[in-house]
Write an enzyme that holds these catalytic residues in place. Structure first.
Site, PDB file in Angstrom:
ATOM      1  N   ARG A   1       0.166   9.762  -4.562  1.00  0.00           N
ATOM      2  CA  ARG A   1       0.659   9.066  -3.370  1.00  0.00           C
ATOM      3  C   ARG A   1       1.314   7.731  -3.703  1.00  0.00           C
ATOM      4  NH1 ARG A   1      -4.871   9.572  -3.332  1.00  0.00           N
ATOM      5  NH2 ARG A   1      -6.154   7.724  -3.032  1.00  0.00           N
TER       6      ARG A   1
ATOM      7  N   GLU B   1      -7.463   4.105  -7.129  1.00  0.00           N
ATOM      8  CA  GLU B   1      -8.376   3.793  -6.032  1.00  0.00           C
ATOM      9  C   GLU B   1      -9.822   3.777  -6.521  1.00  0.00           C
ATOM     10  OE1 GLU B   1      -9.245   2.299  -3.481  1.00  0.00           O
ATOM     11  OE2 GLU B   1      -8.425   3.407  -1.794  1.00  0.00           O
TER      12      GLU B   1
ATOM     13  N   ARG C   1       0.856  -1.176   0.000  1.00  0.00           N
ATOM     14  CA  ARG C   1       0.000   0.000   0.000  1.00  0.00           C
ATOM     15  C   ARG C   1       0.896   1.231   0.000  1.00  0.00           C
ATOM     16  NH1 ARG C   1      -4.660   1.139   4.499  1.00  0.00           N
ATOM     17  NH2 ARG C   1      -5.386   3.063   3.580  1.00  0.00           N
TER      18      ARG C   1
END
Length: 182
Positions: free
Chosen positions: A50, A70, A1
């Site tokens: 990110r 996402e 992640r």
């Protein structure tokens, strides 16, 4: 992640926020750990900042894939779950009651993600190289769920903690997993 994002600090859904200070520190530690541990690998990440900024700490050779973005939270993007509960109480209840099938208005459901990731998962499953994926919680739930043979209705509830490497190793009939907290 990916490393902790500014939106993670605010408990906001979606968006394209950058890494927090802790997220940057994690990315650096991840890069050091991976480059000490693994020499040759293929790295995949989403188009969101990110994941890209986390991945840059590992290598400059990044495969950026839109399919790894996402889950699209539609009208709920950039809001906290408390805000969603207040502004869209019916939507909040629908999602709470059936996270797998719930589709955010103007957004996606977990079933949409499963469909979106189908080709990607088949491609990495048939890849002979070591594959590293830096992605988002919902995306990694789907990928992990597939490889670990988790029932589809349980996929939206899989724990994918921040700042943790989840290592999957194929075995003859299944995958073995290991969590490495950095």
């Amino acid at each position: 992640r990916h490393g902790e994002s500014l939106y993670n600090l605010e408990n906001k859904i979606g968006g394209n926020s950058d890494l927090s200070k802790n997220g940057i520190l994690y990315a650096k530690k991840l890069g050091i750990y991976m480059n000490k541990t693994i020499k040759n690998y293929e790295l995949y990440c989403s188009t969101l900042i990110r994941t890209i900024n986390t991945s840059k700490e590992l290598t400059a050779n990044i495969n950026i894939c839109k399919c790894l973005d996402e889950i699209n939270a539609g009208i709920c993007e950039h809001k906290t779950f408390k805000e969603v509960e207040k502004i869209y109480p019916e939507e909040f209840i629908k999602r709470k009651n059936d996270k797998l099938n719930y589709r955010y208005p103007s957004g996606e459901s977990y079933l949409d993600l499963i469909d979106r990731l189908r080709t990607f998962v088949f491609d990495i499953e048939n890849n002979n190289n070591i594959v590293i994926i830096v992605a988002h919680q919902a995306i990694l739930r789907v990928i992990y769920g597939y490889f670990m043979g988790i029932k589809i209705e349980d996929i939206p509830h899989i724990k994918i903690p921040l700042h943790t490497i989840i290592e999957l190793n194929p075995d003859t009939y299944n995958y073995n997993n290991k969590y490495i907290k950095l």
